[in-house]
Design an enzyme around this catalytic site. Sequence first.
Site, PDB file in Angstrom:
ATOM      1  N   GLY A  62      44.105  49.021  43.965  1.00  0.00           N
ATOM      2  CA  GLY A  62      42.790  48.426  44.230  1.00  0.00           C
ATOM      3  C   GLY A  62      42.852  47.046  44.854  1.00  0.00           C
TER       4      GLY A  62
ATOM      5  N   LYS B  22      27.101  43.722  40.441  1.00  0.00           N
ATOM      6  CA  LYS B  22      26.680  42.478  41.107  1.00  0.00           C
ATOM      7  C   LYS B  22      25.769  42.797  42.286  1.00  0.00           C
ATOM      8  CE  LYS B  22      28.544  39.380  38.573  1.00  0.00           C
ATOM      9  NZ  LYS B  22      27.738  38.404  37.853  1.00  0.00           N
TER      10      LYS B  22
ATOM     11  N   TYR C 234      32.381  46.768  38.534  1.00  0.00           N
ATOM     12  CA  TYR C 234      31.955  45.372  38.382  1.00  0.00           C
ATOM     13  C   TYR C 234      31.201  44.921  39.646  1.00  0.00           C
ATOM     14  CZ  TYR C 234      32.464  40.303  38.773  1.00  0.00           C
ATOM     15  OH  TYR C 234      32.219  38.972  38.997  1.00  0.00           O
TER      16      TYR C 234
ATOM     17  N   ASN D 195      44.182  37.645  36.070  1.00  0.00           N
ATOM     18  CA  ASN D 195      44.126  36.868  37.310  1.00  0.00           C
ATOM     19  C   ASN D 195      45.350  35.968  37.467  1.00  0.00           C
ATOM     20  OD1 ASN D 195      40.822  36.827  36.417  1.00  0.00           O
ATOM     21  ND2 ASN D 195      41.483  37.772  38.324  1.00  0.00           N
TER      22      ASN D 195
ATOM     23  N   ARG E 263      49.444  46.209  43.213  1.00  0.00           N
ATOM     24  CA  ARG E 263      48.487  46.565  42.156  1.00  0.00           C
ATOM     25  C   ARG E 263      47.403  47.437  42.773  1.00  0.00           C
ATOM     26  NH1 ARG E 263      45.570  41.617  38.996  1.00  0.00           N
ATOM     27  NH2 ARG E 263      44.630  41.325  41.033  1.00  0.00           N
TER      28      ARG E 263
ATOM     29  N   CYS F 209      30.443  35.961  23.974  1.00  0.00           N
ATOM     30  CA  CYS F 209      31.300  37.154  24.043  1.00  0.00           C
ATOM     31  C   CYS F 209      32.578  36.863  24.816  1.00  0.00           C
ATOM     32  CB  CYS F 209      30.554  38.355  24.634  1.00  0.00           C
ATOM     33  SG  CYS F 209      30.234  38.225  26.390  1.00  0.00           S
TER      34      CYS F 209
ATOM     35  N   SER G 248      29.470  37.781  43.626  1.00  0.00           N
ATOM     36  CA  SER G 248      30.917  37.770  43.848  1.00  0.00           C
ATOM     37  C   SER G 248      31.252  38.322  45.229  1.00  0.00           C
ATOM     38  CB  SER G 248      31.575  38.654  42.784  1.00  0.00           C
ATOM     39  OG  SER G 248      32.914  38.920  43.139  1.00  0.00           O
TER      40      SER G 248
ATOM     41  N   LYS H 148      33.102  40.243  33.651  1.00  0.00           N
ATOM     42  CA  LYS H 148      33.733  40.082  34.972  1.00  0.00           C
ATOM     43  C   LYS H 148      35.073  40.776  35.150  1.00  0.00           C
ATOM     44  CE  LYS H 148      35.973  35.739  33.712  1.00  0.00           C
ATOM     45  NZ  LYS H 148      36.363  34.400  34.095  1.00  0.00           N
TER      46      LYS H 148
ATOM     47  N   ASN I 136      25.012  45.067  30.615  1.00  0.00           N
ATOM     48  CA  ASN I 136      25.090  43.604  30.518  1.00  0.00           C
ATOM     49  C   ASN I 136      24.692  42.924  31.839  1.00  0.00           C
ATOM     50  OD1 ASN I 136      26.297  41.652  28.338  1.00  0.00           O
ATOM     51  ND2 ASN I 136      26.872  40.819  30.304  1.00  0.00           N
TER      52      ASN I 136
END
Length: 333
Positions: free
Chosen positions: A293, A152, A148, A198, A291, A34, A124, A84, A99
């Site tokens: 967050g 985790k 996300y 990223n 940005r 994927c 992470s 991710k 997932n």
Amino acid sequence: MNILLTGGLGFIGSHTAVVLSQQGHQVTILDNLCNSQIGVLANLEKITNQKLPFYEADVRDTQMLCKVLSENQIEVVIHFAGLKSVSESAQDPLKYYDNNVGGTIGLIEAMQVQKINKLIFSSSATVYGIPHYLPCDEDHPLAPINTYGKTKLQAEEIMRDLVVSDPAWSIVALRYFNPIGAHESGLLGEVPNGVPNNLMPYVCQVAIGKLPHLNVFGDDYETKDGTGERDYIHVMDLAEGHLAALNYVNHCPGFEVINLGTGIPCSVYEVIAAFEKSARRTIAKKVQPRRSGDLPIYFAKADKAKQLLGWSAKRDLQTMCDSSWKFQENLSK
Ligand code: NAD
Ligand code: UFG
């Protein structure tokens, strides 16, 4: 040992496959493609000079997993398979819980059926959330600020409970900081889907002219030069961290969380300067608002990895940029 890598054709999994194979381990890969390409397998086989068993399958397919685990007499699983993207996880949280959390449960169920109890998990640094202090050690409070990160953390908590219920399990959750770089051959690296989120993949695409300039998200932070600082870690150091964790899970039952970082924060401008040296070209940039967050700075306390695993990162920022550029150049040929 016989090791299954879920998500083994992805960025971190593929580099780990090389390190493990070159140490004489028998690596089997399961990936649903994927977020990776089947062509990675051929490059892996080229680098390692070995044929690696590969299954195009989903970790949520427990029956298939049981078959793969038993057919290959798997002794340890390294669970990279996961989604991710922080932004996608905000738009489609169920996809991420299904997932990343559902996939982890399915995997553990299959391992239980096959009586395999050694597991290394890709966690992470995002599980820490907003830092209360730096460097961030493993005892730092856990308060992820995005979906996300929550997936985790939930996966970690499931594993923690599992080990309490059955102390024969041996599980290490590795909390990665910011992996960048590529294999020295230039054959493996990070291939983002669409426009990269990223920093490093974005810089690479500016360098080849695919994107016009880098947007620098804020130059007014209270950091060394006003731009965000992160703990960038070479993906080959990270891969070697998994080898060290493999030795650990073989000898130490229980559940451990371990940071994998360098402990050294680098700013956006430092990354750009190092990359410009690697690529011998200027990276066009425009300063933009912060940005949403984003944290100004975070980096790891990397002592626990040294103490428990005998591992520490060795490669510097220049080596990370050199290898990223080599991979990008190869890709664009
Ligand atoms: P990646 O997307 O390159 O690799 C993940 C691989 O897993 C892909 O090949 C994808 O096809 C596969 N996959 C995803 N869901 C699957 C499923 N349900 N069944 C089978 N295969 C599936 O990502 P990566 O950068 O190599 O990250 C590996 C792991 O490390 C992920 O779990 C990620 O969350 C975690 N992590 C990554 C970073 C990072 O910055 N790269 C940082 C911290 C943690
Ligand atoms: N940045 C830019 N421009 C860009 C991209 C990034 O200036 O186009 C800056 C960011 O503002 C930040 C730094 O570069 O200061 C690093 O940003 P990344 O997006 O590369 O990395 P993050 O630390 O924001 O996030 C990464 C992963 C997340 C993970 C987090 C913690 O993308 O999935 O590390 O592990 F949650």
